[in-house]
Design a protein around this motif. Structure first.
Motif, PDB file in Angstrom:
ATOM      1  N   THR A  57     -11.684  -3.167   4.508  1.00 20.08           N
ATOM      2  CA  THR A  57     -11.279  -3.146   5.916  1.00 20.08           C
ATOM      3  C   THR A  57     -12.299  -3.856   6.795  1.00 20.08           C
ATOM      4  N   GLU A  58     -13.602  -3.553   6.575  1.00 19.01           N
ATOM      5  CA  GLU A  58     -14.667  -4.140   7.389  1.00 19.01           C
ATOM      6  C   GLU A  58     -14.682  -5.661   7.280  1.00 19.01           C
ATOM      7  N   LEU A  59     -14.553  -6.174   6.037  1.00 24.39           N
ATOM      8  CA  LEU A  59     -14.592  -7.623   5.818  1.00 24.39           C
ATOM      9  C   LEU A  59     -13.379  -8.302   6.429  1.00 24.39           C
ATOM     10  N   PHE A  60     -12.201  -7.753   6.177  1.00 28.10           N
ATOM     11  CA  PHE A  60     -10.978  -8.390   6.686  1.00 28.10           C
ATOM     12  C   PHE A  60     -10.944  -8.398   8.214  1.00 28.10           C
ATOM     13  N   ASN A  61     -11.272  -7.273   8.830  1.00 29.38           N
ATOM     14  CA  ASN A  61     -11.292  -7.203  10.293  1.00 29.38           C
ATOM     15  C   ASN A  61     -12.299  -8.193  10.880  1.00 29.38           C
ATOM     16  N   GLY A  62     -13.444  -8.326  10.194  1.00 27.87           N
ATOM     17  CA  GLY A  62     -14.460  -9.292  10.619  1.00 27.87           C
ATOM     18  C   GLY A  62     -13.964 -10.717  10.523  1.00 27.87           C
ATOM     19  N   MET A  63     -13.209 -11.026   9.454  1.00 25.04           N
ATOM     20  CA  MET A  63     -12.661 -12.378   9.269  1.00 25.04           C
ATOM     21  C   MET A  63     -11.654 -12.718  10.370  1.00 25.04           C
ATOM     22  N   VAL A  64     -10.830 -11.748  10.741  1.00 28.12           N
ATOM     23  CA  VAL A  64      -9.839 -11.972  11.810  1.00 28.12           C
ATOM     24  C   VAL A  64     -10.551 -12.221  13.141  1.00 28.12           C
ATOM     25  N   CYS A  65     -11.570 -11.406  13.448  1.00 26.75           N
ATOM     26  CA  CYS A  65     -12.323 -11.568  14.704  1.00 26.75           C
ATOM     27  C   CYS A  65     -13.044 -12.913  14.743  1.00 26.75           C
ATOM     28  N   LEU A  66     -13.633 -13.310  13.613  1.00 28.07           N
ATOM     29  CA  LEU A  66     -14.340 -14.593  13.540  1.00 28.07           C
ATOM     30  C   LEU A  66     -13.363 -15.755  13.745  1.00 28.07           C
ATOM     31  N   PHE A  67     -12.202 -15.663  13.114  1.00 28.85           N
ATOM     32  CA  PHE A  67     -11.161 -16.696  13.253  1.00 28.85           C
ATOM     33  C   PHE A  67     -10.749 -16.851  14.722  1.00 28.85           C
ATOM     34  N   LYS A 115      -0.096  -6.498  -0.146  1.00 28.22           N
ATOM     35  CA  LYS A 115      -0.942  -6.037  -1.262  1.00 28.22           C
ATOM     36  C   LYS A 115      -2.168  -6.922  -1.449  1.00 28.22           C
ATOM     37  N   VAL A 116      -2.003  -8.244  -1.258  1.00 28.72           N
ATOM     38  CA  VAL A 116      -3.117  -9.175  -1.445  1.00 28.72           C
ATOM     39  C   VAL A 116      -4.244  -8.847  -0.469  1.00 28.72           C
ATOM     40  N   VAL A 117      -3.883  -8.605   0.796  1.00 27.61           N
ATOM     41  CA  VAL A 117      -4.874  -8.326   1.846  1.00 27.61           C
ATOM     42  C   VAL A 117      -5.460  -6.928   1.668  1.00 27.61           C
ATOM     43  N   SER A 118      -4.642  -5.987   1.185  1.00 25.16           N
ATOM     44  CA  SER A 118      -5.096  -4.595   1.069  1.00 25.16           C
ATOM     45  C   SER A 118      -6.238  -4.437   0.075  1.00 25.16           C
ATOM     46  N   ARG A 119      -6.405  -5.434  -0.801  1.00 24.21           N
ATOM     47  CA  ARG A 119      -7.499  -5.372  -1.780  1.00 24.21           C
ATOM     48  C   ARG A 119      -8.852  -5.702  -1.137  1.00 24.21           C
ATOM     49  N   VAL A 120      -8.814  -6.420   0.023  1.00 24.37           N
ATOM     50  CA  VAL A 120     -10.050  -6.772   0.741  1.00 24.37           C
ATOM     51  C   VAL A 120     -10.490  -5.561   1.555  1.00 24.37           C
ATOM     52  N   MET A 171       0.848  -1.204   0.000  1.00 26.16           N
ATOM     53  CA  MET A 171       0.000   0.000   0.000  1.00 26.16           C
ATOM     54  C   MET A 171       0.872   1.238   0.000  1.00 26.16           C
ATOM     55  N   ASP A 172       0.369   2.279  -0.612  1.00 25.55           N
ATOM     56  CA  ASP A 172       1.088   3.546  -0.642  1.00 25.55           C
ATOM     57  C   ASP A 172       1.075   4.153   0.755  1.00 25.55           C
ATOM     58  N   LYS A 173       2.264   4.432   1.284  1.00 28.94           N
ATOM     59  CA  LYS A 173       2.358   4.967   2.651  1.00 28.94           C
ATOM     60  C   LYS A 173       1.630   6.297   2.774  1.00 28.94           C
ATOM     61  N   ASP A 174       1.617   7.073   1.689  1.00 29.63           N
ATOM     62  CA  ASP A 174       0.965   8.388   1.743  1.00 29.63           C
ATOM     63  C   ASP A 174      -0.553   8.248   1.875  1.00 29.63           C
ATOM     64  N   ALA A 175      -1.104   7.098   1.413  1.00 34.68           N
ATOM     65  CA  ALA A 175      -2.546   6.880   1.473  1.00 34.68           C
ATOM     66  C   ALA A 175      -2.959   6.220   2.793  1.00 34.68           C
ATOM     67  N   ARG A 176      -2.016   6.026   3.674  1.00 30.35           N
ATOM     68  CA  ARG A 176      -2.275   5.327   4.928  1.00 30.35           C
ATOM     69  C   ARG A 176      -3.188   6.151   5.838  1.00 30.35           C
ATOM     70  N   ASP A 177      -4.099   5.451   6.525  1.00 31.47           N
ATOM     71  CA  ASP A 177      -4.952   6.127   7.509  1.00 31.47           C
ATOM     72  C   ASP A 177      -4.080   6.733   8.596  1.00 31.47           C
ATOM     73  N   SER A 178      -4.608   7.716   9.288  1.00 36.45           N
ATOM     74  CA  SER A 178      -3.851   8.312  10.394  1.00 36.45           C
ATOM     75  C   SER A 178      -4.811   8.755  11.493  1.00 36.45           C
ATOM     76  N   TRP A 179      -4.244   8.931  12.707  1.00 37.79           N
ATOM     77  CA  TRP A 179      -5.038   9.426  13.829  1.00 37.79           C
ATOM     78  C   TRP A 179      -5.512  10.849  13.533  1.00 37.79           C
ATOM     79  N   ASP A 180      -6.687  11.202  14.034  1.00 41.03           N
ATOM     80  CA  ASP A 180      -7.202  12.559  13.816  1.00 41.03           C
ATOM     81  C   ASP A 180      -6.370  13.599  14.558  1.00 41.03           C
ATOM     82  N   SER A 181      -5.757  13.171  15.685  1.00 40.21           N
ATOM     83  CA  SER A 181      -4.944  14.100  16.471  1.00 40.21           C
ATOM     84  C   SER A 181      -3.941  13.302  17.308  1.00 40.21           C
TER      85      SER A 181
END
Length: 596
Positions: free
Chosen positions: A430-440, A423-428, A1-11
């Protein structure tokens, strides 16, 4: 993933609160007070604060710096430093996975107790009636109502790890609820987490403060406070005091899991993480001391109640045996009365001597309990003796839940963030991937809701993280100091903060912290070898208490797998990268070699 496109904290405040919410957890409430009790009360604060300066803050600073510089999770960050070191990040992910599996079962127990707090009589205050309705259940009579509720009602525990009786439905539903809430907290990644931490990081302090006021007004609370702040300086000569201080700092700050690297990877590049590292470390240690004052106030209340109940039983025995008037023996003069009665009526006294209890406030205060025993048995016993016990029970278990959930945010982020960097995971989504990890994690964690689940919980808690974390952080600090290089690391920090790190940080990273970690690592190995066959506490319902039992062969093999599985990621990944590079080098050589 492009580091510049990375999410960040609001503050920066969100990041600070996320670190506080993660670092300040259940260990501050149930481990630190136990260590104070074991190692000389207030005297334990001396090695604790020294280890904070020598080990805790420097290593916390180091992990924040790595995450913020690389703007990647643990796997990506260490791979960026050297492809051979990707296994360090992978080891952190595996260790965090183990932690996630069993940590949420504690939150499930907290939900269970919270739901049972809304009753006119707390269910752990009295023994239930047997099926014949002729009296209390025998197991409960042999133990205590609080022990019975925890071991039988909450866990429905089997006699040993070898016996399994299926899943506990109530616990399964509570675990499902715990994972649903965890998912909702992280559903949109750092954007969700950033909002949640305002509550999970602050509300436990509100409850602790309320409990402090209530605790200080309890009968006998001052006995507990005096006990805590009366230092037994001879304990400073005990090596285990210093080792326990170092390990408590290490685990309390959450070093090595990859959570701090993940959290700081969402920072702005020029964020002042140095100030935040110091602030979080001090807040964490201050919380441990603050929660200990609350705990010892409640300890003092419980110990005083138990001591006075013991005196009252002795007084009743003496009154009935010697046919004395009701007001002839006062509680504070029982020892004098025993001496007089023994001298005056030696024959009658000899007949009841075996029934007399040795009542001692000091021995009540010396009884050290940690972990689930403190959180769900000792605290519950103290709560049921308070006026408006339901209110205090609800407040207490809500606080436990918020501490547990706050730490779970960091634990689950330590798994999700490094994997999202691929990159493979970044295509999924966020909501779906996080849900899959929690379910696992939920599906694997169901094993802890079985009748033998508590024994597996103990195994994971004792062996799932300690060894691997010491190894991971030792590799981290050696890598930064001697492979990546202190001077290069200095320049990175200067680039982010605008100034180079103080000489104190460099001395700690290059010398003091690695030596301390090597010492702890060697101590753990020697202690493990000298300890012989690993043991656990098995509940004996016939005796109404826990007994030390050796793990069976399959348990010992599983412990070995827990110890090796995460640590082996480091050499196996390095070997894999080496083979890949060698193969790639050979292919290039073949391409570049012209045909004759």
């Amino acid at each position: 993933m492009d580091k510049d496109a990375r999410d960040s904290w609001d503050s920066p405040t969100q990041f600070l609160l996320a670190c506080v919410s993660y670092a300040v957890g259940l260990g501050n409430v149930w481990r630190f007070p136990y260590l104070c009790q074991m190692h000389g009360g207030g005297g334990f604060l001396i090695p604790y604060m020294i280890m904070l300066v020598l080990e805790g803050v420097p290593l916390f600073y180091l992990e924040l710096a790595i995450g913020q510089k690389m703007r990647l999770g643990s796997i990506g960050a260490w791979t960026a430093i050297s492809p051979y070191l990707g296994g360090v990040g992978l080891a952190s992910v595996v260790t965090s996975l183990y932690l996630c599996l069993y940590y949420n079962i504690i939150n499930a127990w907290s939900f269970w107790y919270l739901f049972h707090s809304f009753q006119s009589v707390l269910p752990w205050a009295v023994c239930p009636i047997n099926s014949n309705r002729t009296g209390p259940i025998e197991e409960c009579e042999r133990a205590t109502p609080t022990q019975y509720f925890f071991y039988r009602e909450t866990l429905n525990i089997s006699p040993s790890i070898e016996e399994n009786g299926g899943i506990h439905t109530g616990q399964t539903l509570c675990l499902l609820l715990a994972w649903i809430i965890t998912y909702l907290f992280i559903v949109r990644g750092v954007k969700s987490t950033g909002k949640v931490v305002y509550f999970t990081a602050t509300f436990p302090y509100v409850v602790l403060f309320i409990y402090l006021i209530r605790g200080m007004t309890l009968h006998g609370a001052t006995n507990g406070i005096k006990y805590m702040f009366t230092p037994k300086m001879e304990q400073l000569a005990n090596p285990s005091t210093w080792i326990n201080a170092a390990t408590q700092i290490f685990f309390s700050l959450g070093l090595g899991f990859g959570s701090l690297i993940a959290f700081s990877s969402y920072n702005q590049y020029h964020n002042n993480f140095e100030r935040q590292a110091i602030a979080v470390s001090l807040i964490n240690s201050g919380t441990s001391i603050f929660s200990s004052i609350v705990t010892f106030a409640i300890y003092g209340f419980k110990a005083t109640v138990n001591y006075e109940n013991c005196l009252d039983r002795t007084r009743t025995l003496l009154l009935n045996t010697f046919n004395l008037a009701e007001d002839s023996i006062a509680l504070d003069s029982i020892s004098d009365c025993i001496e007089k009665l023994n001298a005056t009526f030696p024959q009658e006294f000899a007949e009841i001597a075996h029934k007399l209890e040795n009542c001692s406030l000091e021995s009540e205060l010396d009884t050290a309990v940690e972990g689930t025993g403190l959180a769900f048995i000792v605290y519950s016993e103290a709560i049921m003796n308070m006026p408006l016990s339901q209110l205090w029970s609800v407040l207490y278990f809500v606080m436990l839940l918020l501490l547990g959930m706050g730490s779970m945010l960091g634990n689950i982020t330590a798994i999700i963030t490094p994997l999202r960097d691929f990159k493979v995971v970044s295509r999924v989504s966020t909501e779906l991937f996080n849900g899959m990890v929690c379910l696992f994690c939920l599906l694997l964690g169901l094993g802890f809701t079985t009748t033998s689940g508590n024994y597996w919980f103990t195994m994971f808690n004792d062996y799932g993280a300690t060894f691997s974390l010491l190894f991971i952080v030792l590799i981290e600090v050696i890598t930064v100091s001697y492979i990546y290089g202190i001077k290069r690391f200095e320049k990175d920090i200067e680039d982010m903060l605008g100034h180079r790190p103080h000489w104190y940080w460099k001395i700690m990273w290059a010398g003091v912290s690695p030596l301390l970690l090597i010492g702890l690592f060697l101590f753990y190995i020697v202690n493990y070898i000298q300890g012989g066959t690993p043991t656990y506490q098995a509940w004996n319902k016939d005796l109404g208490k826990s007994e030390q039992t050796e793990y069976p062969v399959f348990g010992q093999v599983f412990i070995g797998l827990l110890l090796v599985s995460s640590v082996s990621c480091v050499p196996l990944t390095a070997l894999y990268v080496f083979c890949q590079m060698r193969r790639h080098g050979n292919q290039q050589q073949k391409v570049s070699t012209p045909n004759p």
